[in-house]
Design a protein around this motif. Structure first.
Motif, PDB file in Angstrom:
ATOM      1  N   ALA A 353       0.990  -0.916  -0.120  1.00  0.00           N
ATOM      2  CA  ALA A 353      -0.115  -0.083   0.063  1.00  0.00           C
ATOM      3  C   ALA A 353       0.988   1.336  -0.093  1.00  0.00           C
ATOM      4  O   ALA A 353       0.594   2.111  -0.702  1.00  0.00           O
ATOM      5  CB  ALA A 353      -0.961  -0.071   1.147  1.00  0.00           C
ATOM      6  N   GLN A 354       1.956   1.265   0.897  1.00  0.00           N
ATOM      7  CA  GLN A 354       2.817   2.365   0.841  1.00  0.00           C
ATOM      8  C   GLN A 354       3.459   2.655  -0.338  1.00  0.00           C
ATOM      9  O   GLN A 354       3.377   3.584  -0.938  1.00  0.00           O
ATOM     10  CB  GLN A 354       3.818   2.107   2.070  1.00  0.00           C
ATOM     11  CG  GLN A 354       4.542   3.425   2.042  1.00  0.00           C
ATOM     12  CD  GLN A 354       5.725   3.242   3.333  1.00  0.00           C
ATOM     13  OE1 GLN A 354       5.219   3.288   4.459  1.00  0.00           O
ATOM     14  NE2 GLN A 354       6.967   2.838   3.355  1.00  0.00           N
ATOM     15  N   ALA A 355       4.079   1.624  -0.890  1.00  0.00           N
ATOM     16  CA  ALA A 355       4.944   1.603  -2.214  1.00  0.00           C
ATOM     17  C   ALA A 355       4.312   2.216  -3.364  1.00  0.00           C
ATOM     18  O   ALA A 355       4.765   3.008  -4.165  1.00  0.00           O
ATOM     19  CB  ALA A 355       5.509   0.379  -2.277  1.00  0.00           C
ATOM     20  N   GLU A 356       2.799   1.508  -3.544  1.00  0.00           N
ATOM     21  CA  GLU A 356       2.179   1.981  -4.725  1.00  0.00           C
ATOM     22  C   GLU A 356       1.161   3.072  -4.567  1.00  0.00           C
ATOM     23  O   GLU A 356       0.238   3.311  -5.244  1.00  0.00           O
ATOM     24  CB  GLU A 356       1.444   0.580  -5.052  1.00  0.00           C
ATOM     25  CG  GLU A 356       2.278  -0.744  -5.519  1.00  0.00           C
ATOM     26  CD  GLU A 356       3.152   0.038  -6.823  1.00  0.00           C
ATOM     27  OE1 GLU A 356       2.789   0.840  -7.646  1.00  0.00           O
ATOM     28  OE2 GLU A 356       4.337  -0.552  -7.147  1.00  0.00           O
ATOM     29  N   LYS A 357       1.218   3.524  -3.313  1.00  0.00           N
ATOM     30  CA  LYS A 357       0.272   4.745  -3.078  1.00  0.00           C
ATOM     31  C   LYS A 357      -1.367   4.174  -3.307  1.00  0.00           C
ATOM     32  O   LYS A 357      -1.869   5.123  -3.957  1.00  0.00           O
ATOM     33  CB  LYS A 357       0.527   5.990  -3.807  1.00  0.00           C
ATOM     34  CG  LYS A 357       1.847   6.497  -3.530  1.00  0.00           C
ATOM     35  CD  LYS A 357       2.222   7.803  -4.095  1.00  0.00           C
ATOM     36  CE  LYS A 357       3.224   8.685  -3.601  1.00  0.00           C
ATOM     37  NZ  LYS A 357       4.742   7.819  -3.321  1.00  0.00           N
ATOM     38  N   MET A 358      -1.639   3.164  -2.543  1.00  0.00           N
ATOM     39  CA  MET A 358      -2.865   2.746  -2.824  1.00  0.00           C
ATOM     40  C   MET A 358      -3.890   3.751  -2.360  1.00  0.00           C
ATOM     41  O   MET A 358      -3.732   4.343  -1.306  1.00  0.00           O
ATOM     42  CB  MET A 358      -2.842   1.439  -1.788  1.00  0.00           C
ATOM     43  CG  MET A 358      -4.012   0.604  -2.218  1.00  0.00           C
ATOM     44  SD  MET A 358      -3.960  -0.872  -0.855  1.00  0.00           S
ATOM     45  CE  MET A 358      -2.623  -1.826  -1.448  1.00  0.00           C
ATOM     46  N   THR A 359      -5.141   3.692  -3.153  1.00  0.00           N
ATOM     47  CA  THR A 359      -6.115   4.880  -2.434  1.00  0.00           C
ATOM     48  C   THR A 359      -7.255   3.995  -2.075  1.00  0.00           C
ATOM     49  O   THR A 359      -7.981   4.520  -1.118  1.00  0.00           O
ATOM     50  CB  THR A 359      -6.629   5.626  -3.664  1.00  0.00           C
ATOM     51  OG1 THR A 359      -6.930   4.970  -4.829  1.00  0.00           O
ATOM     52  CG2 THR A 359      -5.545   6.659  -4.276  1.00  0.00           C
ATOM     53  N   TYR A 360      -7.414   2.825  -2.423  1.00  0.00           N
ATOM     54  CA  TYR A 360      -8.727   1.829  -2.053  1.00  0.00           C
ATOM     55  C   TYR A 360      -8.237   0.456  -1.612  1.00  0.00           C
ATOM     56  O   TYR A 360      -7.396   0.059  -2.177  1.00  0.00           O
ATOM     57  CB  TYR A 360      -9.627   1.521  -3.044  1.00  0.00           C
ATOM     58  CG  TYR A 360     -10.912   0.988  -2.820  1.00  0.00           C
ATOM     59  CD1 TYR A 360     -12.342   1.552  -2.418  1.00  0.00           C
ATOM     60  CD2 TYR A 360     -10.948  -0.583  -2.396  1.00  0.00           C
ATOM     61  CE1 TYR A 360     -13.075   0.917  -2.124  1.00  0.00           C
ATOM     62  CE2 TYR A 360     -11.836  -1.038  -1.925  1.00  0.00           C
ATOM     63  CZ  TYR A 360     -13.312  -0.775  -1.910  1.00  0.00           C
ATOM     64  OH  TYR A 360     -14.474  -1.246  -1.441  1.00  0.00           O
ATOM     65  N   PHE A 361      -7.762   0.498  -0.095  1.00  0.00           N
ATOM     66  CA  PHE A 361      -7.475  -0.839   0.345  1.00  0.00           C
ATOM     67  C   PHE A 361      -8.698  -1.765   0.986  1.00  0.00           C
ATOM     68  O   PHE A 361      -9.475  -1.633   1.892  1.00  0.00           O
ATOM     69  CB  PHE A 361      -6.764  -0.216   1.714  1.00  0.00           C
ATOM     70  CG  PHE A 361      -5.843  -1.238   2.587  1.00  0.00           C
ATOM     71  CD1 PHE A 361      -6.552  -2.617   2.730  1.00  0.00           C
ATOM     72  CD2 PHE A 361      -4.651  -1.002   2.741  1.00  0.00           C
ATOM     73  CE1 PHE A 361      -5.594  -3.451   3.604  1.00  0.00           C
ATOM     74  CE2 PHE A 361      -3.750  -2.047   3.217  1.00  0.00           C
ATOM     75  CZ  PHE A 361      -4.587  -3.181   3.838  1.00  0.00           C
TER      76      PHE A 361
END
Length: 652
Positions: A353-361
């Motif tokens: 999530a951090q590496a890919e700048k996740m917006t919806y988890f």
């Protein structure tokens, strides 16, 4: 629940910027009357379904010819038909975007990373489309895949849909019989599988399983082995009818994509029920119904749009995979993860999530609870500033886990607990971005879904538990069950309980805030002394206890009544002694009610689950009562059932 304040409320700026707000303004214009809150919008969406679904089509820019009629036989369930004159293609709607930005980002644990741009995805789908056609695949044919959640799986599905063929998938951890129980019923013409997969750092080969499955599926004309472990050519070389996918694609140069538009209710997917009460039901879903429902849920309820980075932890055997893939229709980048979410440790998904700048988890209630019980606090260790929504499904999210999301993962986030199922390949109840989040509650019924809670006599109830129903037809109802020519199995599954009303099989309750609580499956509810009790109410109490990692509850027939039996998997080093039993009973009595207190508490080393992570209360109940479990292949750990056989504590 004695709540005085919500866990989270959207700011005025967030409400103003929400697609739900923009849609509400268009709905007011279309209806000719004020629509100023979610309740009014939802009421209009079920009172005027033709206008509502027509507006969804327009607002979500569905590609296709809508036709003149919006709904015929709208009062029939089953039997209603939405957009009966429409022509569209599912893949055309998902492949509308072009360019060099990420369409798919894949991680296979810490072993494999891969990206596909929108142009690269379109190129791969073009080659696959040509390959499939060269093997004679046509509209209505079935293509089956036993695949990990990787880019090639999505590309193969899109190629299948582009032709008007029907896609069906499961995960590669299914046993041979589990694969045959599913795909053997639908007679696929193509079969797609990997050379193997990674799980918890272990390399797992599936070549022998592919060969065994193909030997018993004579309908398959060709099989393609996708390279994941680096051995696809070797695996394919030892199997009749099989070829490495890379080799098979080599003769086909990229070409313009061709999309065959079909009727709105043309079959797109065949999904399989995951229960353990018999051979899986083959549930056929339509291209138009899945597309329209998914874009409504994702754009309006989740606010997903162009440039979002959309993740759901899922396998290809769970309907959340089908739901995730539809995010392409909104221009979102899909973040795909395959393998154990706890390898090499519980931070794996948060690292992603951090590496890919996740917006919806998107994840499961079980994952959130496991993170909590491991003592992890991503709020202190990870930059999750990009995450706008955390979504949970698979089983009811306990109140303690609602609180943990805000205390241990991220404070300013929209927590959307959602619930629906394989039966509708979507949701009945889910997040509402313009409303507050309250502890333990799903925010509301989905737009266009006439959800209610009824008692056993078919009367709507408030403030008490009952059956979750849907009283009006909706577009994502299954087209049919496969091999059910007169529709009798389909009707028995959803409409036998209440005539012309969908009865979903969930035990639910409306809240004072207009939200819902799911108390578990209604076929797994307990009936001590004739009083219905939801198992989730018991889990919500005991799973707060640090001594208990997880629990499973059943009703055991005993002495002309039903007694509550609670199985507990204990934390390392914990022993179920008299003091702990008393503590458990006190916790349940004070947190739920005296009726919820179990008559027997039994420690176990493992709890059986389906491959999508749901605990299997019905299978355990059958074992305890000496009845056979008919579909063990649905279980991820069928050996765990033996722990429940002939338990001495349950014989007296």
């Amino acid at each position: 629940m004695n709540q005085t304040a919500p866990l989270w409320s959207p700011s005025a700026e967030e409400i103003a910027a929400s697609p739900m707000t923009a849609f509400m303004a268009l709905a007011a214009k279309a209806s000719g009357k004020p629509i100023e809150d979610y309740e009014a919008l939802h009421a209009w969406s079920i009172d005027d379904r033709e206008a509502f679904w027509s507006l969804v089509w327009d607002y979500c820019d569905v590609i296709g010819d809508r036709g003149e009629r919006m709904l015929i036989d709208g009062d029939r369930m089953p039997g209603a038909r939405f957009f009966p004159d429409a022509k569209l293609n599912f893949a055309e709607n998902l492949l509308r975007k072009t360019g060099g930005s990420d369409a798919l980002v894949f991680r296979g644990e810490d072993k494999v990373e891969h990206r596909l741009s929108w142009d690269e995805l379109r190129t791969l789908v073009s080659q696959l489309q040509q390959l499939f056609r060269a093997h004679g695949v046509k509209a209505g044919d079935r293509v089956a895949a036993m695949m990990p959640n990787m880019p090639e799986t999505i590309a193969c599905m899109l190629a299948t849909a582009s032709i008007g063929a029907i896609w069906s998938s499961c995960s590669p951890d299914f046993g041979e019989q589990g694969v045959l129980d599913r795909f053997g019923q639908i007679e696929p013409v193509l079969f797609i599988a990997p050379d193997g997969y990674w799980y918890a750092g272990k390399r797992i080969d599936v070549g022998a399983k592919i060969a065994a499955v193909l030997d018993k599926m004579p309908s398959v004309k060709a099989a393609f082995v996708v390279d994941y472990l680096g051995t696809a050519k070797d695996v394919a070389g030892g199997i009749a009818k099989a070829e490495a996918l890379d080799t098979a694609l080599a003769p086909f140069a990229p070409a313009s994509l061709q999309f065959e538009r079909q009727a709105f209710d043309h079959p797109l997917y065949i999904l399989f029920s995951s229960g353990t009460t018999g051979i899986p039901k083959c549930i056929v879903h339509s291209a138009g119904g899945a597309l329209l429902q998914h874009v409504k849920e994702q754009r309006l309820h989740a606010g997903i749009g162009d440039g979002d980075r959309f993740f759901y932890f899922t396998t290809c055997g769970w309907m959340m995979w089908n739901w995730l893939v539809s995010g392409l229709a909104s221009g979102a980048t899909l973040l795909l993860y395959d393998g154990s979410p706890f390898y090499p440790n519980g931070n794996a998904i948060f690292d992603f999530a951090q590496a890919e700048k996740m917006t919806y988890f998107g994840t499961s209630a079980k994952f959130i609870d496991s993170v909590r019980k491991e003592g992890l606090r991503p709020i202190e260790t990870h930059d999750l500033s990009s995450v706008r929504i955390i979504s949970s499904t698979g089983s009811p999210l306990a109140p303690e886990c609602f609180r943990f999301v805000y205390d241990g993962i991220k404070k300013d986030v929209h927590l959307a607990s959602i619930s629906g199922g394989t039966d509708i390949v979507s949701c009945f109840v889910l997040g509402v971005p313009i409303k507050p989040v309250w502890v333990g509650e799903i925010q509301g019924a989905g737009l266009g879904m006439a959800v209610d809670v009824w008692d056993d006599s078919g009367n709507p109830v408030r403030g008490e538990k009952g059956e979750l129903v849907c009283t009006r037809a909706f577009p994502c109802m299954p087209v049919k069950f496969w091999a059910d020519p007169d529709g009798s199995k389909y009707k028995a599954a959803y409409f036998d309980r209440f005539d012309n009303v969908w009865c979903h099989g969930d035990f639910a309750e409306w809240t004072e805030h207009g939200g819902l609580i799911i108390h578990g499956r209604s076929d797994a509810t307990l009936n001590p002394g004739g009083v219905r009790i939801g198992t989730a109410e018991i889990y919500n109490q005991v799973e707060q206890m640090e001594e208990i990692l997880e629990a499973l509850c059943i009703g055991q027939t005993w002495d002309d009544d039903v007694r509550v039996v609670l199985f507990v998997r204990l934390a390392e080093g914990v022993v179920l002694d008299e003091a702990l039993e008393k503590k458990i009973r006190t916790k349940i009595r004070t947190g739920a009610s005296p009726r919820h207190v179990p008559a027997r508490i039994v420690p176990v080393d493992d709890i059986p689950r389906t491959k999508s992570g749901k605990i299997t209360e019905l299978a355990v109940r059958d074992v305890v009562h000496g009845r056979p479990v008919k579909n063990k292949e649905a279980l991820a750990n069928p050996e765990a059932l033996e722990l429940y056989r002939d338990i001495a504590a349950l014989q007296s």
